[in-house]
Write an enzyme that holds these catalytic residues in place. Structure first.
Site, PDB file in Angstrom:
ATOM      1  N   HIS A  90      -7.035 -12.061 -10.074  1.00 58.51           N
ATOM      2  CA  HIS A  90      -7.027 -11.934  -8.613  1.00 58.51           C
ATOM      3  C   HIS A  90      -8.188 -12.695  -8.004  1.00 58.51           C
ATOM      4  O   HIS A  90      -9.276 -12.749  -8.563  1.00 58.51           O
ATOM      5  CB  HIS A  90      -7.080 -10.463  -8.182  1.00 58.51           C
ATOM      6  N   HIS A 150     -10.676 -12.791  -4.801  1.00 55.86           N
ATOM      7  CA  HIS A 150     -11.190 -12.055  -3.651  1.00 55.86           C
ATOM      8  C   HIS A 150     -11.434 -13.079  -2.542  1.00 55.86           C
ATOM      9  O   HIS A 150     -12.143 -14.068  -2.757  1.00 55.86           O
ATOM     10  CB  HIS A 150     -12.537 -11.395  -3.964  1.00 55.86           C
TER      11      HIS A 150
HETATM   12  P1  5GP Z   1     -12.456  -6.775  -9.752  1.00 54.72           P
HETATM   13  O1  5GP Z   1     -13.581  -5.802  -9.851  1.00 54.72           O
HETATM   14  O2  5GP Z   1     -11.534  -6.647 -10.930  1.00 54.72           O
HETATM   15  O3  5GP Z   1     -12.889  -8.187  -9.507  1.00 54.72           O
HETATM   16  O4  5GP Z   1     -11.662  -6.386  -8.449  1.00 54.72           O
HETATM   17  C1  5GP Z   1     -10.681  -5.416  -8.411  1.00 54.72           C
HETATM   18  C2  5GP Z   1     -10.527  -5.040  -6.977  1.00 54.72           C
HETATM   19  O5  5GP Z   1      -9.356  -4.281  -6.832  1.00 54.72           O
HETATM   20  C3  5GP Z   1     -11.683  -4.196  -6.443  1.00 54.72           C
HETATM   21  O6  5GP Z   1     -12.321  -4.865  -5.372  1.00 54.72           O
HETATM   22  C4  5GP Z   1     -11.013  -2.903  -6.012  1.00 54.72           C
HETATM   23  O7  5GP Z   1     -11.560  -2.361  -4.844  1.00 54.72           O
HETATM   24  C5  5GP Z   1      -9.571  -3.329  -5.833  1.00 54.72           C
HETATM   25  N1  5GP Z   1      -8.614  -2.273  -6.052  1.00 54.72           N
HETATM   26  C6  5GP Z   1      -8.578  -1.430  -7.116  1.00 54.72           C
HETATM   27  N2  5GP Z   1      -7.546  -0.574  -6.990  1.00 54.72           N
HETATM   28  C7  5GP Z   1      -6.936  -0.894  -5.820  1.00 54.72           C
HETATM   29  C8  5GP Z   1      -5.786  -0.348  -5.149  1.00 54.72           C
HETATM   30  O8  5GP Z   1      -5.138   0.595  -5.591  1.00 54.72           O
HETATM   31  N3  5GP Z   1      -5.449  -0.929  -3.969  1.00 54.72           N
HETATM   32  C9  5GP Z   1      -6.143  -1.995  -3.442  1.00 54.72           C
HETATM   33  N4  5GP Z   1      -5.711  -2.487  -2.273  1.00 54.72           N
HETATM   34  N5  5GP Z   1      -7.211  -2.517  -4.053  1.00 54.72           N
HETATM   35  C10 5GP Z   1      -7.606  -1.969  -5.235  1.00 54.72           C
END
Ligand code: 5GP
Length: 187
Positions: A173, A175
């Site tokens: 993903h 951001h």
């Molecule tokens: P990472 O830490 O893997 O780079 O980012 C994962 C992102 O997914 C985090 O910013 C977290 O807030 C988001 N996230 C996790 N679970 C959910 C969810 O159920 N819904 C949404 N909209 N975002 C989520």
């Protein structure tokens, strides 16, 4: 395949127990009994551990635990969002990608852009030549999202890759962050 996944899940549970003195309350099941399609109590305990740590701000421990199941083929929360089994605020969608607001925004605009089909892209570090097209598509979608959100003149695209970058969801993903003055260097 199933036995590889089971062994991986078993080893992650052992390592997770050793991680930081958190002990799972029940003995672990036989690895061959772990069915990723229908999560076992052991996998559910691991997921609860990850949620607890993420919720308590211990992102590093949660990220380490998440990394342990990254390549087991286990579905992530994003699969449920793609399937619209859980709600999300979608801001852009086409045949290949989905963009929705992050549930825990780090800026006034914080959108996640994901491929609809994971195809092994649990993280950017796993990208292969066949992924080049979707990677370009994701980046272009990030620009479209920035335009729609009115931040195209100042925004940041971030990909957290692996536990040392605190990646917590193993479905690639991007951001897209903006709507405030962003600082550099990041934390
Ligand atoms: P990472 O830490 O893997 O780079 O980012 C994962 C992102 O997914 C985090 O910013 C977290 O807030 C988001 N996230 C996790 N679970 C959910 C969810 O159920 N819904 C949404 N909209 N975002 C989520």
């Amino acid at each position: 395949m199933a036995s590889t996944a089971a062994l991986t899940t078993s080893s992650l549970l052992r390592r997770s127990r050793a991680l930081r003195g958190h002990v799972f309350p029940k003995p672990l099941p036989n690895p061959s009994s772990i069915n990723l399609a229908r999560p076992s109590p052991a996998l559910l305990r691991l997921r609860r551990f990850m949620c607890r740590n993420a919720a308590s701000g211990n992102e590093e421990a949660a990220a380490k635990a998440a990394a342990e199941i990254a390549d087991t083929g286990a579905p992530t929360i994003f699969d449920k969002i793609i399937a619209k089994e859980i709600p999300s605020t979608i801001v852009y969608e086409d045949d290949k990608v989905l963009a929705f607001r992050d549930v825990n925004p780090q800026a006034p605009v914080h959108i996640l852009v994901i491929p609809k089909i994971r195809d092994g892209l649990t993280q950017l570090g796993k990208a292969e030549p066949r992924h080049a097209e979707v990677l370009g598509h994701l980046l272009f979608a990030a620009k479209l999202v920035a335009e729609r959100e009115g931040i195209v003149d100042g925004f940041r695209v971030v990909i957290n890759n692996g536990p040392e970058a605190c990646q917590s969801v193993y479905h690639l993903h991007l951001h897209v962050l903006g709507g405030r003055q962003l600082k550099w260097p990041p934390g």
